[in-house]
Scaffold this motif. Structure first.
Motif, PDB file in Angstrom:
ATOM      1  N   ARG A 195       0.812  -1.216   0.000  1.00 26.98           N
ATOM      2  CA  ARG A 195       0.000   0.000   0.000  1.00 26.98           C
ATOM      3  C   ARG A 195       0.848   1.270   0.000  1.00 26.98           C
ATOM      4  O   ARG A 195       0.324   2.364   0.106  1.00 26.98           O
ATOM      5  CB  ARG A 195      -0.924   0.006   1.215  1.00 26.98           C
ATOM      6  CG  ARG A 195      -1.984  -1.089   1.205  1.00 26.98           C
ATOM      7  CD  ARG A 195      -2.965  -0.891   2.352  1.00 26.98           C
ATOM      8  NE  ARG A 195      -4.025  -1.874   2.324  1.00 26.98           N
ATOM      9  CZ  ARG A 195      -3.995  -3.043   2.932  1.00 26.98           C
ATOM     10  NH1 ARG A 195      -2.902  -3.396   3.624  1.00 26.98           N
ATOM     11  NH2 ARG A 195      -5.009  -3.875   2.873  1.00 26.98           N
ATOM     12  N   GLY A 196       2.169   1.094  -0.075  1.00 24.63           N
ATOM     13  CA  GLY A 196       3.048   2.251  -0.103  1.00 24.63           C
ATOM     14  C   GLY A 196       3.417   2.791   1.264  1.00 24.63           C
ATOM     15  O   GLY A 196       4.043   3.846   1.367  1.00 24.63           O
ATOM     16  N   GLU A 197       3.048   2.064   2.321  1.00 26.05           N
ATOM     17  CA  GLU A 197       3.365   2.509   3.674  1.00 26.05           C
ATOM     18  C   GLU A 197       4.742   1.982   4.090  1.00 26.05           C
ATOM     19  O   GLU A 197       5.176   0.920   3.647  1.00 26.05           O
ATOM     20  CB  GLU A 197       2.301   2.000   4.648  1.00 26.05           C
ATOM     21  CG  GLU A 197       0.895   2.470   4.318  1.00 26.05           C
ATOM     22  CD  GLU A 197      -0.161   1.686   5.077  1.00 26.05           C
ATOM     23  OE1 GLU A 197      -1.136   2.317   5.504  1.00 26.05           O
ATOM     24  OE2 GLU A 197      -0.009   0.443   5.204  1.00 26.05           O
ATOM     25  N   THR A 198       5.406   2.722   4.965  1.00 30.46           N
ATOM     26  CA  THR A 198       6.709   2.288   5.461  1.00 30.46           C
ATOM     27  C   THR A 198       6.530   1.303   6.601  1.00 30.46           C
ATOM     28  O   THR A 198       5.804   1.571   7.565  1.00 30.46           O
ATOM     29  CB  THR A 198       7.537   3.491   5.940  1.00 30.46           C
ATOM     30  OG1 THR A 198       7.708   4.404   4.861  1.00 30.46           O
ATOM     31  CG2 THR A 198       8.903   3.038   6.444  1.00 30.46           C
ATOM     32  N   MET A 199       7.177   0.142   6.477  1.00 31.56           N
ATOM     33  CA  MET A 199       7.156  -0.878   7.528  1.00 31.56           C
ATOM     34  C   MET A 199       8.520  -0.888   8.214  1.00 31.56           C
ATOM     35  O   MET A 199       9.550  -0.658   7.574  1.00 31.56           O
ATOM     36  CB  MET A 199       6.879  -2.256   6.931  1.00 31.56           C
ATOM     37  CG  MET A 199       5.592  -2.371   6.145  1.00 31.56           C
ATOM     38  SD  MET A 199       5.301  -4.069   5.546  1.00 31.56           S
ATOM     39  CE  MET A 199       6.716  -4.308   4.456  1.00 31.56           C
ATOM     40  N   TYR A 200       8.503  -1.146   9.522  1.00 32.07           N
ATOM     41  CA  TYR A 200       9.733  -1.184  10.305  1.00 32.07           C
ATOM     42  C   TYR A 200       9.906  -2.553  10.942  1.00 32.07           C
ATOM     43  O   TYR A 200       8.960  -3.112  11.510  1.00 32.07           O
ATOM     44  CB  TYR A 200       9.703  -0.116  11.402  1.00 32.07           C
ATOM     45  CG  TYR A 200       9.653   1.296  10.873  1.00 32.07           C
ATOM     46  CD1 TYR A 200      10.824   2.013  10.625  1.00 32.07           C
ATOM     47  CD2 TYR A 200       8.431   1.912  10.610  1.00 32.07           C
ATOM     48  CE1 TYR A 200      10.775   3.300  10.143  1.00 32.07           C
ATOM     49  CE2 TYR A 200       8.380   3.204  10.126  1.00 32.07           C
ATOM     50  CZ  TYR A 200       9.556   3.899   9.890  1.00 32.07           C
ATOM     51  OH  TYR A 200       9.510   5.178   9.410  1.00 32.07           O
ATOM     52  N   TRP A 201      11.102  -3.096  10.812  1.00 33.67           N
ATOM     53  CA  TRP A 201      11.461  -4.369  11.439  1.00 33.67           C
ATOM     54  C   TRP A 201      12.619  -4.123  12.399  1.00 33.67           C
ATOM     55  O   TRP A 201      13.615  -3.496  12.030  1.00 33.67           O
ATOM     56  CB  TRP A 201      11.887  -5.407  10.401  1.00 33.67           C
ATOM     57  CG  TRP A 201      10.805  -5.757   9.423  1.00 33.67           C
ATOM     58  CD1 TRP A 201      10.517  -5.127   8.246  1.00 33.67           C
ATOM     59  CD2 TRP A 201       9.855  -6.821   9.546  1.00 33.67           C
ATOM     60  NE1 TRP A 201       9.460  -5.722   7.616  1.00 33.67           N
ATOM     61  CE2 TRP A 201       9.026  -6.772   8.389  1.00 33.67           C
ATOM     62  CE3 TRP A 201       9.613  -7.810  10.494  1.00 33.67           C
ATOM     63  CZ2 TRP A 201       7.981  -7.668   8.175  1.00 33.67           C
ATOM     64  CZ3 TRP A 201       8.589  -8.706  10.280  1.00 33.67           C
ATOM     65  CH2 TRP A 201       7.778  -8.631   9.137  1.00 33.67           C
ATOM     66  N   ILE A 202      12.462  -4.606  13.635  1.00 34.59           N
ATOM     67  CA  ILE A 202      13.529  -4.443  14.624  1.00 34.59           C
ATOM     68  C   ILE A 202      14.810  -5.102  14.114  1.00 34.59           C
ATOM     69  O   ILE A 202      14.785  -6.232  13.605  1.00 34.59           O
ATOM     70  CB  ILE A 202      13.121  -5.066  15.974  1.00 34.59           C
ATOM     71  CG1 ILE A 202      11.892  -4.351  16.541  1.00 34.59           C
ATOM     72  CG2 ILE A 202      14.276  -5.030  16.962  1.00 34.59           C
ATOM     73  CD1 ILE A 202      12.106  -2.903  16.882  1.00 34.59           C
TER      74      ILE A 202
END
Length: 252
Positions: A195-202
């Protein structure tokens, strides 16, 4: 001997199966573990959604919650007796140094300790379950050693144990150690969702910072099983006089 086993990798993980097989003839041994992997859940309890207990075909019971949930439920209503020992693991990877703050494996054992029950958290140094049977054999050896001494029936204690991924004959005698320290964790990993959103992974845990002689890092690097006694008091006792002096003029 009544032993309660839990973990954070889930009730189907090879580590908890191996641990149960190694301990099952030492007394009454029951498993209450998370339904799914709950790594890094520390001491978290689930307070805003219901928890359910199910039973697998092998007799293990599992909970749709955290490792601490599993032990808490077991000790406050699921079991009709108080275990003599709570054992957690065997974890898929090390829990050394700062890892113990985040570890669900340690969190499960600590929940037993908070209820006044002796507890042990077991982990393998490397991920992948290599030589898991050897780790289970060493876990059994330590449990039997503690059963043969008055400590199990005395005041509660909490041990954090890390076992090298080696055949039994290659694992050197245990060392009683202190926790080492890690460098800060690596940078967060970012990705873009569909969807074009930024995802964050630890990011990954940091490398060892204090791995000097006497630490869990040093002992396991040299091939020893490390045993670190833990406690829960987070008070920085040495600084109490200094803080009293600093804040003596403070007003409410």
């Amino acid at each position: 001997m009544n032993i309660l086993i839990s973990n954070d990798d889930g009730f189907q993980a090879p580590g908890i199966v191996a641990l149960y097989e190694a301990l099952k003839d030492l007394g009454r041994v029951e498993v209450v573990a998370p339904e799914h992997n709950n790594s890094a859940k520390s001491n978290a309890l689930t307070l805003h959604s219901p928890l359910y207990v199910s039973q697998a075909s092998n007799g293990f019971r599992y909970v749709n919650g955290t490792p601490a949930d599993c032990v808490h439920i077991a000790l406050t209503g699921l079991l009709d007796y108080k275990p003599d020992l709570v054992v957690s693991g065997i974890n898929n990877g090390a829990n050394m140094g700062d890892d113990t703050i985040y570890s669900g494996t340690v969190g499960a054992a600590m929940e037993g300790y908070l209820f006044g029950i002796p507890a042990i958290a077991f982990s393998q140094v490397e991920k992948g379950w290599g030589h898991i049977d050897a780790a289970a054999a060493k876990a059994r050896e330590l449990v039997q050693q503690m059963m043969a001494q008055p400590q199990v029936a005395g005041s509660p204690w909490l041990l954090n144990v890390n076992i090298p991924n080696q055949p039994v004959a290659h694992i050197k005698p245990l060392r009683v150690t202190r926790l080492g320290r890690r460098h800060s964790a690596e940078r967060v990993i970012t990705q873009t969702s569909p969807r074009g959103e930024t995802m964050y992974w630890i990011g990954s845990a940091g490398a060892a910072k204090d791995d000097s002689d006497g630490t869990d890092f040093h002992a396991t690097f040299e091939g020893h099983m490390s045993v670190t006694p833990l406690h829960v008091d987070l008070t920085e006792h040495a600084s109490l006089p200094a803080w009293t002096k600093r804040l003596s003029g403070a007003h409410a």
